[in-house]
Design an enzyme around this catalytic site. Structure first.
Site, PDB file in Angstrom:
ATOM      1  N   GLN A 220       0.838  -1.200   0.000  1.00  0.00           N
ATOM      2  CA  GLN A 220       0.000   0.000   0.000  1.00  0.00           C
ATOM      3  C   GLN A 220       0.876   1.253   0.000  1.00  0.00           C
ATOM      4  O   GLN A 220       1.904   1.273   0.663  1.00  0.00           O
ATOM      5  CB  GLN A 220      -0.910  -0.005   1.237  1.00  0.00           C
ATOM      6  N   PHE A 252      -6.202 -12.427  -2.651  1.00  0.00           N
ATOM      7  CA  PHE A 252      -5.345 -11.323  -3.099  1.00  0.00           C
ATOM      8  C   PHE A 252      -4.635 -10.745  -1.863  1.00  0.00           C
ATOM      9  O   PHE A 252      -4.659  -9.543  -1.626  1.00  0.00           O
ATOM     10  CB  PHE A 252      -6.155 -10.228  -3.811  1.00  0.00           C
ATOM     11  N   CYS A 350     -10.190  -0.873  -4.989  1.00  0.00           N
ATOM     12  CA  CYS A 350      -9.616   0.425  -5.377  1.00  0.00           C
ATOM     13  C   CYS A 350     -10.282   0.930  -6.652  1.00  0.00           C
ATOM     14  O   CYS A 350      -9.794   1.870  -7.273  1.00  0.00           O
ATOM     15  CB  CYS A 350      -8.109   0.347  -5.529  1.00  0.00           C
TER      16      CYS A 350
END
Ligand SMILES: C[S@@+](CC[C@H](N)C(=O)[O-])C[C@H]1O[C@@H](n2cnc3c(N)ncnc32)[C@H](O)[C@@H]1O
Length: 400
Positions: A220, A252, A350
């Site tokens: 991230q 994931f 996202c």
């Protein structure tokens, strides 16, 4: 944003001509959106509330691209961008919009995607959680060098935009940029390099001509906001019991950003899957000092394929986390995922569009057995149009 068909007046905007347009919102991609006689105008670097004279630069079937020629009336949501190369560099799109308005637009983007793609009008969308830092938040950057110049490539080009500092990277990265600038000062103009600078908890690192992520997998970019998001997700996951731990599947999973806290702090047995071998190696290493009595398994593989194997083996999980890349999940995932009978699914996304598409698929495959409790947007990427969200999805006890 809905594209609309031209109205019956026969009005058609022409390339190269100018028009007066009022901007009402911001879109995925960053452009402001206005409407004229049934045509949607996308105008980069505009703000909601702007009244503009714009020139049409490209004409598509139902919408046009246009550039600002003159600001007739500036929106109250505008501010002066901090960065001198804003508008040229392309790294951020929204520095000219005050932060509160950026956040409001991101909430609207989530709402629009759910209604347009997910066909959902009544889902609770909680107020977006803003980033602890509006500027200087990125923990990595990929600079380009060309001779003595250092900067980013202009969007969709190989034109290097040179700058003194970047307003969205952490200050330790800008300090490194100063060093890089002095190192390349005498390079001949043909020397070109790609230098990635990234921060670990303790130091600044560089990687030359190779993306750091190729060696370690995804991580991230906004560390402080990521901590908040992980805490938030752990709150949703809840505590399991060390005596009778529940099973959590992290799809994931990357380097274990969510599964490691679920294992260590929340006491779940975890099963993580990610396509990146280096990321899985990091997760395995970190899981070594797990609490006694818990199991942690990390598998390098494709999520759809691995979930199919789990479903065939009759495995069950109480909680499933999903955090796919922007493209979302493979359509073949959902049938097998439903067979794992999780009571809670937490989808971290996202991209609200692919999330909404995936939600529609899950709903269809599970025959409405699952429902979205709420969606919590997060701002991981201030000054850009990107928006992150966490959706809590639960299974009803009985099939209706
Ligand atoms: C948005 S990242 C999330 C990583 C992690 N959850 C985190 O918070 O750091 C998406 C991850 O999906 C992985 N990935 C992409 N396609 C995949 C696939 N088909 N099967 C398994 N993993 C995949 C990538 O390697 C990457 O780690």
């Amino acid at each position: 944003v809905k594209s609309s068909t031209p109205d019956e007046s026969g009005f058609t905007p022409e390339r190269g001509k100018t028009y007066e347009v009022t901007i009402h919102s911001l879109s995925h991609g960053g452009s402001g959106v206005g409407r004229l006689e049934g045509f949607v105008f996308f105008v980069p670097y505009s703000a909601p509330g702007d009244v503009l004279e714009v020139e049409v630069t490209a004409f598509k079937k139902n919408y046009v691209q246009a550039r600002i020629v003159r600001i007739i009336k500036a929106s109250e949501q505008r501010q002066t961008p901090h960065c001198p190369v804003f508008g040229q560099c392309g790294g951020c799109q929204w520095q000219h919009v005050i932060y509160e308005e950026q956040l409001r637009q991101k909430e609207l983007m989530v709402q629009h995607a759910l209604s347009r793609i997910g066909r959902e009008e009544n889902i609770e969308i909680k107020p977006i959680k803003g980033s602890p830092s509006e500027f200087y938040y990125r923990n990595r950057a990929q600079f380009r060098t060309q001779g003595s110049k250092v900067g980013f490539y202009k969007r969709n080009s190989h034109e290097l935009i040179d700058f003194e500092k970047c307003y969205i990277v952490e200050s330790a990265i800008n300090e490194e940029l100063v060093k890089i600038k002095s190192e390349v000062a005498r390079h001949d103009p043909s020397t070109q390099n790609k230098i990635e600078v990234f921060l670990s908890e303790t130091s600044v690192h560089r990687s030359m001509n190779q993306a750091h992520s190729e060696e370690t997998g995804f991580s991230q970019v906004n560390s402080k906001q990521n901590e908040r998001m992980v805490d938030y997700v752990m709150g949703l996951v809840g505590k399991s019991d060390l005596k009778q731990p529940q099973y959590l599947l992290d799809l994931f999973c990357g380097n274990g950003n969510f599964s490691l806290p679920a294992l260590m702090g929340q006491h779940f047995n975890v099963y993580g899957i990610d396509a990146s071998r280096p990321a899985i190696a990091v997760a395995r290493e970190q899981a070594q000092n797990k609490p006694h009595g818990l199991t942690a398994q990390f598998v390098a593989g494709d999520c759809s394929f691995e979930v199919k194997k789990l479903a065939r083996a009759g495995r069950k999980f109480s909680t499933i986390l999903l955090d796919p890349p922007r493209v979302g999940c493979d359509s073949r995932l959902w049938k097998n995922l439903v067979a794992l009978e999780a009571e809670t699914i937490i989808y971290i996304s996202c991209d609200p569009s692919t999330f909404s598409r995936d939600w529609a698929r899950l709903k269809g495959v599970s025959e409405d057995r699952y429902k979205i409790e709420f969606v919590q947007p997060f701002d991981m990427f201030p000054q850009t149009f990107h928006v992150e969200l966490v959706a809590k999805i639960t299974r009803s006890p009985e099939k209706s």
